[in-house]
Design an enzyme around this catalytic site. Sequence first.
Site, mmCIF file in Angstrom:
data_model
loop_
_atom_site.group_PDB
_atom_site.id
_atom_site.type_symbol
_atom_site.label_atom_id
_atom_site.label_comp_id
_atom_site.label_asym_id
_atom_site.label_seq_id
_atom_site.Cartn_x
_atom_site.Cartn_y
_atom_site.Cartn_z
ATOM 1 N N CYS A 205 0.808 -1.233 0.000
ATOM 2 C CA CYS A 205 0.000 0.000 0.000
ATOM 3 C C CYS A 205 0.835 1.273 0.000
ATOM 4 C CB CYS A 205 -1.003 -0.002 1.146
ATOM 5 S SG CYS A 205 -0.259 0.062 2.780
ATOM 6 N N TYR B 237 4.404 2.797 19.240
ATOM 7 C CA TYR B 237 5.117 4.070 19.057
ATOM 8 C C TYR B 237 5.602 4.624 20.390
ATOM 9 C CZ TYR B 237 2.912 3.374 14.591
ATOM 10 O OH TYR B 237 2.535 2.806 13.414
ATOM 11 N N GLU C 98 -8.289 -17.394 10.517
ATOM 12 C CA GLU C 98 -7.147 -16.689 9.927
ATOM 13 C C GLU C 98 -5.831 -17.153 10.563
ATOM 14 O OE1 GLU C 98 -6.369 -14.748 7.594
ATOM 15 O OE2 GLU C 98 -8.175 -13.764 6.859
ATOM 16 N N LYS D 159 -5.825 -8.962 11.235
ATOM 17 C CA LYS D 159 -5.752 -7.513 11.050
ATOM 18 C C LYS D 159 -7.127 -7.018 10.645
ATOM 19 C CE LYS D 159 -3.428 -3.925 8.403
ATOM 20 N NZ LYS D 159 -2.360 -3.610 7.460
ATOM 21 N N LYS E 286 -4.045 -6.937 15.420
ATOM 22 C CA LYS E 286 -3.934 -5.500 15.166
ATOM 23 C C LYS E 286 -5.290 -4.924 14.824
ATOM 24 C CE LYS E 286 -1.916 -2.486 11.790
ATOM 25 N NZ LYS E 286 -1.311 -2.406 10.499
ATOM 26 N N ARG F 186 -10.410 -0.821 2.636
ATOM 27 C CA ARG F 186 -9.703 -2.095 2.724
ATOM 28 C C ARG F 186 -10.594 -3.234 3.246
ATOM 29 N NH1 ARG F 186 -5.040 0.434 1.665
ATOM 30 N NH2 ARG F 186 -3.832 1.560 3.236
HETATM 31 C C1 PBG Z 1 0.210 -1.502 5.840
HETATM 32 C C2 PBG Z 1 0.070 -1.206 7.275
HETATM 33 C C3 PBG Z 1 -0.829 -0.348 7.925
HETATM 34 C C4 PBG Z 1 -0.458 -0.329 9.269
HETATM 35 C C5 PBG Z 1 0.615 -1.199 9.402
HETATM 36 N N1 PBG Z 1 0.912 -1.740 8.161
HETATM 37 C C6 PBG Z 1 -1.895 0.503 7.373
HETATM 38 C C7 PBG Z 1 -3.136 -0.077 6.881
HETATM 39 O O1 PBG Z 1 -3.351 -1.275 6.796
HETATM 40 O O2 PBG Z 1 -3.971 0.735 6.485
HETATM 41 C C8 PBG Z 1 -1.090 0.484 10.356
HETATM 42 C C9 PBG Z 1 -0.210 0.807 11.515
HETATM 43 C C10 PBG Z 1 -0.724 1.880 12.397
HETATM 44 O O3 PBG Z 1 -1.847 2.397 12.250
HETATM 45 O O4 PBG Z 1 0.032 2.239 13.314
HETATM 46 N N2 PBG Z 1 -0.798 -2.247 5.273
#
Ligand code: PBG
Length: 322
Positions: free
Chosen positions: A122, A313, A233, A195, A248, A217
């Site tokens: 992405c 972070y 998954e 995710k 996540k 997405r």
């Molecule tokens: C890439 C990805 C994303 C994040 C980690 N890898 C963005 C998404 O899927 O839109 C998000 C990480 C974050 O929000 O800290 N696909």
Amino acid sequence: MMHPEYRPRRLRRNENLRALVRETTLSASSLVYPLFVMPGKKKREEISSMPGVFRLSVDQLAAEAKECRQLGVNSLILFGLPEKKDRVGSGAHAPDGIIQRAIKEIKNKVPEITVITDVCLCEYTSHGHCGIIHHKEVDNDATLEVLARTALSHAQAGADMVAPSDMMDGRVGEIRATLDENNFDQVAIMSYAVKYASAFYGPFRDAADCAPQEGDRRGYQMDPANAREALREATLDVEEGADILMVKPAMAYLDIIRMLRDEFDHPTAAYQVSGEYAMLKAAAARGWLDEERVMAESLLSIRRAGADIILTYFAKQMAKLL
Ligand code: PBG
């Protein structure tokens, strides 16, 4: 007058006693610090919606990695902002791409630190989707090959671990096979197994400039309403060879972290994402929350839910307190 027979307060009377019976602890060595790598020289740009987090040019990375090491944070995950994007995300697997250069720089200068890479398209596609688009849809199987090439290019540059975050079906198996065929059987896969299609990624998409230009997405990331599907998954990723399973975001999905911890014996990771960080930082900046305490409490809750590893972070800031 009735006297309670058992008094839980006895063990809460002072910090020594509380520490003695504490069930969950935080340690810097289980934290992973995300880095955003950008083109150019001597660049250090703060991300407006993520105070304290910077986009760094490659020449800034060694100093950052050293600082992490000194704090006891021994693992980094890298995200790249390429010079240019195209429809097929070529920048993701270019031998001299932004991440490939970043890995080499860190591994040359600070070899002791573990370098994990986010494997996704992405950030590299002009349309902002996590895969190759055919007939207005993200084509699963056409994307697998590009993801595997990307993971391989990261391994060739020296990555210790790759972390696919695209949510294409079968990508862990494809990446494992490609790595193995090329003698990278020691490179681990931390799969973003579960995710969700979350609104909490908002600040990240600004930081990495990767919001989809059209649509969203939800055609590949999971529906936040689903829990049982998380098991399917994760089961697939285990069968395909994932070494670590990630959930996540973290705080809105603590039940899912607990479920994976109970169902699988693989190490479990959780990603405290950009929106979770931004939310706490923003409230703290207004004086509405005590920043250090909500940081520690949020991370502790993720550990208590069952995460062995936390991508956050806050990694450096938390490590300073430990
Ligand atoms: C890439 C990805 C994303 C994040 C980690 N890898 C963005 C998404 O899927 O839109 C998000 C990480 C974050 O929000 O800290 N696909």
